[in-house]
Motif scaffolding. Structure first.
Motif, mmCIF file in Angstrom:
data_model
loop_
_atom_site.group_PDB
_atom_site.id
_atom_site.type_symbol
_atom_site.label_atom_id
_atom_site.label_comp_id
_atom_site.label_asym_id
_atom_site.label_seq_id
_atom_site.Cartn_x
_atom_site.Cartn_y
_atom_site.Cartn_z
ATOM 1 N N LYS A 103 0.827 -1.202 0.000
ATOM 2 C CA LYS A 103 0.000 0.000 0.000
ATOM 3 C C LYS A 103 0.864 1.255 0.000
ATOM 4 O O LYS A 103 1.968 1.256 0.540
ATOM 5 N N LEU A 104 0.327 2.292 -0.631
ATOM 6 C CA LEU A 104 0.950 3.609 -0.575
ATOM 7 C C LEU A 104 0.488 4.277 0.700
ATOM 8 O O LEU A 104 -0.665 4.145 1.093
ATOM 9 N N VAL A 105 1.384 5.002 1.356
ATOM 10 C CA VAL A 105 1.028 5.687 2.602
ATOM 11 C C VAL A 105 1.524 7.130 2.552
ATOM 12 O O VAL A 105 2.466 7.448 1.837
ATOM 13 N N GLY A 106 0.889 7.972 3.330
ATOM 14 C CA GLY A 106 1.326 9.360 3.431
ATOM 15 C C GLY A 106 0.966 10.179 2.212
ATOM 16 O O GLY A 106 0.369 9.702 1.259
ATOM 17 N N LYS A 107 1.328 11.433 2.267
ATOM 18 C CA LYS A 107 1.066 12.360 1.160
ATOM 19 C C LYS A 107 2.179 12.246 0.134
ATOM 20 O O LYS A 107 3.356 12.231 0.492
ATOM 21 N N PRO A 108 1.798 12.178 -1.148
ATOM 22 C CA PRO A 108 2.837 12.120 -2.191
ATOM 23 C C PRO A 108 3.682 13.394 -2.187
ATOM 24 O O PRO A 108 3.193 14.485 -1.945
ATOM 25 N N LYS A 109 4.967 13.217 -2.421
ATOM 26 C CA LYS A 109 5.907 14.328 -2.547
ATOM 27 C C LYS A 109 6.521 14.225 -3.937
ATOM 28 O O LYS A 109 6.513 13.138 -4.522
ATOM 29 N N PRO A 110 7.058 15.306 -4.457
ATOM 30 C CA PRO A 110 7.686 15.215 -5.779
ATOM 31 C C PRO A 110 8.791 14.150 -5.792
ATOM 32 O O PRO A 110 9.691 14.169 -4.960
ATOM 33 N N ASP A 111 8.667 13.213 -6.694
ATOM 34 C CA ASP A 111 9.673 12.167 -6.919
ATOM 35 C C ASP A 111 9.904 11.248 -5.724
ATOM 36 O O ASP A 111 10.962 10.625 -5.617
ATOM 37 N N VAL A 112 8.921 11.144 -4.785
ATOM 38 C CA VAL A 112 9.047 10.239 -3.638
ATOM 39 C C VAL A 112 7.677 9.650 -3.326
ATOM 40 O O VAL A 112 6.694 10.369 -3.185
ATOM 41 N N LEU A 113 7.611 8.318 -3.224
ATOM 42 C CA LEU A 113 6.405 7.629 -2.773
ATOM 43 C C LEU A 113 6.784 6.758 -1.581
ATOM 44 O O LEU A 113 7.776 6.036 -1.631
ATOM 45 N N THR A 114 5.996 6.817 -0.518
ATOM 46 C CA THR A 114 6.220 5.968 0.642
ATOM 47 C C THR A 114 5.246 4.793 0.555
ATOM 48 O O THR A 114 4.074 4.973 0.230
ATOM 49 N N TYR A 115 5.743 3.595 0.828
ATOM 50 C CA TYR A 115 4.912 2.400 0.718
ATOM 51 C C TYR A 115 5.176 1.463 1.896
ATOM 52 O O TYR A 115 6.209 1.545 2.560
ATOM 53 N N ARG A 116 4.223 0.580 2.137
ATOM 54 C CA ARG A 116 4.368 -0.497 3.128
ATOM 55 C C ARG A 116 4.050 -1.818 2.436
ATOM 56 O O ARG A 116 3.267 -1.857 1.493
#
Length: 165
Positions: free
Chosen positions: A91-104
């Motif tokens: 799953k994707l988590v948190g707010k998207p940032k330019p050129d960065v995706l946080t996932y679990r």
């Protein structure tokens, strides 16, 4: 980290290995409690990380495709013996940032008997010595020693013959 031919560009920043045993408690009237160990449960591997770069969305799509593919494969994590696993969730988590995706993610170990007794095997596309180490139950150092022709244990050529004993 590597699973079924996919190699993470960056290792996750957080990894958790959850190991449990199944224990049953029996209570007899006017007597002691008795605990019975009914065996080890499948290990659960959870993690969190970031996908970096202009192609971070494409990296996530590749992970999602790997998850949707289903089935099991060898999960290889640096400094830990490889094991057979199923990709249980992503799953994707948190707010998207330019050129960065946080996932679990979550992987679940499969505890299958591995009794193959072959003398050699032929490497499939995307396999490496760690994959074969797990599949055949042979220590990675032994495989490296038996196969001096393999220059990089993390890369095998499809069709390459690998000695197992």
């Amino acid at each position: 980290m590597r699973f079924k031919g996919y190699t993470w560009h960056h290792n996750p920043r957080e990894l958790t290995f959850e190991n449990e045993k199944s224990v049953k408690e029996s209570v007899a009237p006017f007597d002691k409690c008795v605990l019975q160990n009914t065996g080890r449960r499948n290990m659960k591997i959870t993690g969190e990380g970031e996908l970096f770069g202009a192609d971070c969305l494409e990296q996530f799509r590749c992970l999602l495709e790997l998850f949707r593919e289903g089935g099991s494969g060898v999960l290889a994590i640096a400094d830990i013996p490889s094991f057979y696993a199923v990709f249980e969730s992503i799953k994707l988590v948190g707010k998207p940032k330019p050129d960065v995706l946080t996932y679990r993610f979550v992987f679940r170990e499969l505890m299958e008997a591995r009794g193959d007794k072959q003398r050699e095997t032929i490497a499939a596309q995307g396999e490496n010595l760690w994959d074969l180490s797990y599949r055949f139950g042979i220590d990675i150092d032994t495989l490296v020693r038996l196969n001096p022709q393999v220059r990089r244990p993390d890369v095998l050529t499809a069709g390459e013959v690998v000695r197992l004993c």
